[in-house]
Motif scaffolding. Structure first.
Motif, PDB file in Angstrom:
ATOM      1  N   UNK A  35      -4.254   0.087  14.294  1.00 47.54           N
ATOM      2  CA  UNK A  35      -4.352   1.428  14.886  1.00 47.54           C
ATOM      3  C   UNK A  35      -3.010   2.146  14.923  1.00 47.54           C
ATOM      4  N   UNK A  36      -1.916   1.407  14.820  1.00 49.92           N
ATOM      5  CA  UNK A  36      -0.616   2.057  14.868  1.00 49.92           C
ATOM      6  C   UNK A  36       0.480   1.130  15.376  1.00 49.92           C
ATOM      7  N   UNK A  37       1.688   1.688  15.455  1.00 53.79           N
ATOM      8  CA  UNK A  37       2.857   0.917  15.887  1.00 53.79           C
ATOM      9  C   UNK A  37       3.086   1.089  17.387  1.00 53.79           C
ATOM     10  N   UNK A  38       3.263  -0.037  18.067  1.00 50.59           N
ATOM     11  CA  UNK A  38       3.542  -0.023  19.499  1.00 50.59           C
ATOM     12  C   UNK A  38       4.964  -0.530  19.710  1.00 50.59           C
ATOM     13  N   UNK A  39       5.717   0.161  20.567  1.00 54.11           N
ATOM     14  CA  UNK A  39       7.098  -0.241  20.812  1.00 54.11           C
ATOM     15  C   UNK A  39       7.382  -0.220  22.305  1.00 54.11           C
ATOM     16  N   UNK A  40       8.037  -1.266  22.778  1.00 52.80           N
ATOM     17  CA  UNK A  40       8.461  -1.302  24.172  1.00 52.80           C
ATOM     18  C   UNK A  40       9.857  -1.883  24.276  1.00 52.80           C
ATOM     19  N   UNK A 117      -5.746   0.374  25.329  1.00 49.42           N
ATOM     20  CA  UNK A 117      -5.922  -1.083  25.395  1.00 49.42           C
ATOM     21  C   UNK A 117      -6.004  -1.555  26.844  1.00 49.42           C
ATOM     22  N   UNK A 118      -5.268  -0.875  27.714  1.00 51.60           N
ATOM     23  CA  UNK A 118      -5.223  -1.269  29.121  1.00 51.60           C
ATOM     24  C   UNK A 118      -6.359  -0.639  29.937  1.00 51.60           C
ATOM     25  N   UNK A 124       3.527   3.132  34.556  1.00 51.57           N
ATOM     26  CA  UNK A 124       4.065   1.963  35.259  1.00 51.57           C
ATOM     27  C   UNK A 124       3.089   0.806  35.297  1.00 51.57           C
ATOM     28  N   UNK A 125       1.849   1.063  34.951  1.00 50.79           N
ATOM     29  CA  UNK A 125       0.836   0.007  35.011  1.00 50.79           C
ATOM     30  C   UNK A 125       0.473  -0.517  33.621  1.00 50.79           C
ATOM     31  N   UNK A 126       1.225  -0.092  32.592  1.00 54.97           N
ATOM     32  CA  UNK A 126       0.872  -0.482  31.232  1.00 54.97           C
ATOM     33  C   UNK A 126       1.377  -1.876  30.877  1.00 54.97           C
ATOM     34  N   UNK A 127       2.608  -2.191  31.257  1.00 58.13           N
ATOM     35  CA  UNK A 127       3.197  -3.458  30.799  1.00 58.13           C
ATOM     36  C   UNK A 127       4.123  -4.066  31.842  1.00 58.13           C
ATOM     37  N   UNK A 132      -0.406  -7.913  31.561  1.00 61.59           N
ATOM     38  CA  UNK A 132      -0.570  -6.498  31.233  1.00 61.59           C
ATOM     39  C   UNK A 132       0.105  -6.186  29.898  1.00 61.59           C
ATOM     40  N   UNK A 133       1.298  -6.712  29.735  1.00 58.30           N
ATOM     41  CA  UNK A 133       2.080  -6.504  28.513  1.00 58.30           C
ATOM     42  C   UNK A 133       1.308  -6.982  27.288  1.00 58.30           C
ATOM     43  N   UNK A 134       0.756  -8.192  27.387  1.00 57.36           N
ATOM     44  CA  UNK A 134       0.020  -8.743  26.245  1.00 57.36           C
ATOM     45  C   UNK A 134      -1.208  -7.889  25.937  1.00 57.36           C
ATOM     46  N   UNK A 135      -1.865  -7.414  26.975  1.00 62.24           N
ATOM     47  CA  UNK A 135      -3.039  -6.574  26.761  1.00 62.24           C
ATOM     48  C   UNK A 135      -2.640  -5.233  26.156  1.00 62.24           C
ATOM     49  N   UNK A 136      -1.557  -4.646  26.640  1.00 59.39           N
ATOM     50  CA  UNK A 136      -1.103  -3.352  26.128  1.00 59.39           C
ATOM     51  C   UNK A 136      -0.760  -3.428  24.642  1.00 59.39           C
ATOM     52  N   UNK A 137      -0.189  -4.559  24.225  1.00 58.34           N
ATOM     53  CA  UNK A 137       0.225  -4.720  22.825  1.00 58.34           C
ATOM     54  C   UNK A 137      -0.864  -5.361  21.971  1.00 58.34           C
ATOM     55  N   UNK A 138      -2.020  -5.612  22.548  1.00 57.42           N
ATOM     56  CA  UNK A 138      -3.091  -6.294  21.813  1.00 57.42           C
ATOM     57  C   UNK A 138      -2.612  -7.620  21.238  1.00 57.42           C
TER      58      UNK A 138
END
Length: 199
Positions: A35-40, A117-118, A124-127, A132-138
């Motif tokens: 779906x795309x690139x995720x960066x944190x 994903x979340x 503040x509740x994404x990762x 939460x982090x693992x879910x946000x990044x799939x």
DNA sequence: AGTGCGATTGACT
DNA sequence: GTCAATCGCACTA
């Protein structure tokens, strides 16, 4: 994206686990999905060492903890409490069974995908926690054992900023619970847990 | 083969 | 602040 940096090489990662846990604060974590690139930006880590009763590798190699024994920079994914996936990065000397748990991210890009994903919109509740982090990044088990120094779906980029590092006990463990092996960026709102643990 | 237990989260009082 | 959900794994036998 033009600003996307090259993967951090294995040589760029500190060979000592505690040093790596500190080094990773401020580093960027990249996740390429269909779906795309995720960066944190990593803002919280914990070190799990040899001889550490809280470590999955405390009693030696098992089917689950195998990736902890790989050369530093490999992903170790496992399911905690039957509900939450955890993302760790192998660390220390190859064959020693050490790892750094990635506990929180400051979302930088792909935020809409993380929110989807979340199932939550609040940044503040994404990762702000390992599950939460693992879910946000799939993150999923397909990434277990993934070489993040070469991988095309999960990798590290150079640190940004000069974070002020705070240190505390690790969260949620009962054995070796008092060792100062948790690292976080002071003042960053995306760090997990109550403020009393991250002053 | 059976069992107890988490490197957590989210909903609820 | 309290508490249930949920399941793979490691330990015991």
């Amino acid at each position: 994206m033009a600003w996307e940096p090259a993967h951090l090489t294995r040589q760029a990662l500190p060979s000592d686990t505690v040093e790596m846990a500190r080094f990773l604060i401020g580093a960027r974590l990249f996740r390429q999905t269909p779906a795309g690139l995720l960066v944190g930006r990593i803002v919280e880590t914990e070190a799990y060492l040899t001889g550490d009763a809280a470590s999955h590798a405390f009693r030696g190699p098992t089917p689950r903890n195998g990736p902890m024994y790989l050369a530093r920079g490999h992903a170790y994914v496992y399911l905690a409490y039957g509900t939450s996936l955890m993302l760790n990065i192998s660390s220390g000397a190859e064959g020693h069974g050490e790892a750094v748990l990635i506990r929180a991210l400051e979302p930088l890009a792909g935020i809409a995908l993380m929110q989807a994903a979340r199932g939550r919109g609040n940044l503040r509740d994404l990762a702000s926690g390992p599950g939460k982090l693992a879910q946000a990044l799939s993150v999923d088990f397909a990434l277990n054992g993934h070489d993040m120094c070469r991988g095309e779906s999960l990798w590290l980029g150079p640190p940004v900023g000069t974070p002020q590092i705070g240190i505390s006990k690790r969260i949620g463990i009962t054995k070796d619970a008092d060792r100062p092996l948790r690292f976080y960026e002071r003042g960053n709102p995306h760090v997990s847990g109550p403020r009393s643990l991250s002053p």
